[in-house]
Design an enzyme around this catalytic site. Structure first.
Site, PDB file in Angstrom:
ATOM      1  N   CYS A  28      46.653  14.608 -64.058  1.00  0.00           N
ATOM      2  CA  CYS A  28      46.411  15.849 -63.386  1.00  0.00           C
ATOM      3  C   CYS A  28      44.855  16.367 -63.692  1.00  0.00           C
ATOM      4  O   CYS A  28      44.066  15.937 -63.036  1.00  0.00           O
ATOM      5  CB  CYS A  28      47.319  16.709 -64.076  1.00  0.00           C
ATOM      6  SG  CYS A  28      47.705  18.253 -63.053  1.00  0.00           S
ATOM      7  N   ARG A  32      51.198  26.827 -56.178  1.00  0.00           N
ATOM      8  CA  ARG A  32      51.386  25.590 -57.134  1.00  0.00           C
ATOM      9  C   ARG A  32      52.194  24.332 -56.371  1.00  0.00           C
ATOM     10  O   ARG A  32      53.162  24.867 -55.952  1.00  0.00           O
ATOM     11  CB  ARG A  32      51.759  25.957 -58.404  1.00  0.00           C
ATOM     12  CG  ARG A  32      50.980  26.922 -58.898  1.00  0.00           C
ATOM     13  CD  ARG A  32      51.195  27.168 -60.328  1.00  0.00           C
ATOM     14  NE  ARG A  32      50.746  25.887 -61.221  1.00  0.00           N
ATOM     15  CZ  ARG A  32      49.452  25.949 -61.636  1.00  0.00           C
ATOM     16  NH1 ARG A  32      48.660  26.802 -61.244  1.00  0.00           N
ATOM     17  NH2 ARG A  32      49.049  24.791 -62.127  1.00  0.00           N
ATOM     18  N   HIS A  91      53.247  14.006 -64.749  1.00  0.00           N
ATOM     19  CA  HIS A  91      53.316  14.170 -66.192  1.00  0.00           C
ATOM     20  C   HIS A  91      54.718  13.881 -66.732  1.00  0.00           C
ATOM     21  O   HIS A  91      55.240  13.172 -65.640  1.00  0.00           O
ATOM     22  CB  HIS A  91      53.258  15.658 -66.312  1.00  0.00           C
ATOM     23  CG  HIS A  91      51.844  16.853 -66.291  1.00  0.00           C
ATOM     24  ND1 HIS A  91      50.886  16.552 -67.093  1.00  0.00           N
ATOM     25  CD2 HIS A  91      51.536  17.234 -65.157  1.00  0.00           C
ATOM     26  CE1 HIS A  91      50.032  17.130 -66.753  1.00  0.00           C
ATOM     27  NE2 HIS A  91      50.143  17.660 -65.594  1.00  0.00           N
TER      28      HIS A  91
HETATM   29  N1  GLN Z   1      43.971  22.817 -63.499  1.00  0.00           N
HETATM   30  C1  GLN Z   1      44.466  21.916 -62.505  1.00  0.00           C
HETATM   31  C2  GLN Z   1      45.330  22.445 -61.446  1.00  0.00           C
HETATM   32  O1  GLN Z   1      46.196  23.419 -61.501  1.00  0.00           O
HETATM   33  C3  GLN Z   1      45.272  20.997 -63.516  1.00  0.00           C
HETATM   34  C4  GLN Z   1      46.571  21.315 -63.988  1.00  0.00           C
HETATM   35  C5  GLN Z   1      47.262  20.226 -64.707  1.00  0.00           C
HETATM   36  O2  GLN Z   1      46.499  19.606 -65.438  1.00  0.00           O
HETATM   37  N2  GLN Z   1      48.526  20.366 -64.772  1.00  0.00           N
HETATM   38  O3  GLN Z   1      45.253  22.012 -60.478  1.00  0.00           O
END
Ligand code: GLN
Length: 242
Positions: A93, A127, A189
């Protein structure tokens, strides 16, 4: 045999139990009589990328990415050489995004990336969250994603796999992650490796191969892990078919 595994920025990049990936690599080494040497390193610490066998970068928020960018940039040349030399890297990520050219935040501001791989990330309007199933080399990876960034791959850059369930790199092209030499970037993740022991072994095999040693890993009893993996794959793919 010993394997040097470095967890870079464990204090800044460690979302959703990313550290579990290190625990799995270490356990799967020990179960086979390989000694894992785990190094945790953060801002300002001395690092020898060439001497590492596996480098791990977890995920983090935009704020944390911005905090470590300068430290990471001063290591760019050495890291790039080690990657060209076959260093095995797993980047999740936020860590994955940092390997690319830049990450453009929702504010429009850009966090510079290492530019080691021709990928770039732009924050989207919503998101991309939820469970993911990815097909890679006729096997599956399961994980959990939560990112605002939408990642795009330059021409000729290979994705890690094909999204069977979830969003992946950007929610549009059904691609997930990136593979460049022995570098694996992904949005998964979960943590990733406990759910996908075969993928953990791929990383170990590549690291051992780079050492020029015999890569045949002793078989482990993964029945429980595989069962858990299969349950998730079936549960999620059923939703696609319905
Ligand atoms: N900041 C990044 C995003 O939201 C990475 C997020 C993360 O590592 N979960 O895209």
């Amino acid at each position: 045999m010993k394997l040097n595994i470095c967890h870079l920025y464990p204090d800044l990049l460690d979302l959703y139990g990313d550290r579990g990936n290190i625990l799995v690599l270490a356990a799967r080494c020990r179960w086979r009589g390989i000694e894992p040497i785990i190094q945790k390193a953060s801002l300002g610490d001395d690092l020898d990328f060439m001497g590492m066998d596996i480098l791990f970068l977890g995920g983090g928020s935009d704020r944390e990415q911005a905090l470590l960018v300068q430290d990471l940039m001063r290591r760019e040349k050495e890291l790039r050489s080690a990657i060209e030399n076959g260093l095995v890297v797993l980047a999740i990520c936020g860590g994955y995004q940092m390997l690319g050219r830049y990450y453009q935040m929702a504010s429009g501001e850009k966090i510079q990336g290492l530019g080691i791989i021709d990928i770039w990330t732009i924050a989207g309007a919503k998101r991309l969250i939820g469970n993911v199933v990815v097909e890679i080399d006729e096997r599956t990876l399961v994980g959990f994603e939560n990112h605002l960034g939408k990642t795009y791959l330059g021409e000729g850059v290979m994705p890690l796999g094909k999204v069977l369930f979830g969003h992946g790199n950007n929610g549009d092209d059904r691609e997930e992650g990136v593979r460049y030499r022995n570098v694996f970037g992904t949005y998964l993740h979960g943590p990733l490796l406990p759910k996908n022991p075969h993928f953990a072994d791929l990383l170990l095999e590549l690291a051992i191969l780079r050492r020029g040693a015999d890569t045949r890993l002793k078989e482990l009893d993964d029945r429980l892990e595989e069962l858990a993996h299969e349950v998730m794959v079936k549960r999620l793919l059923k939703q696609v078919r319905n």
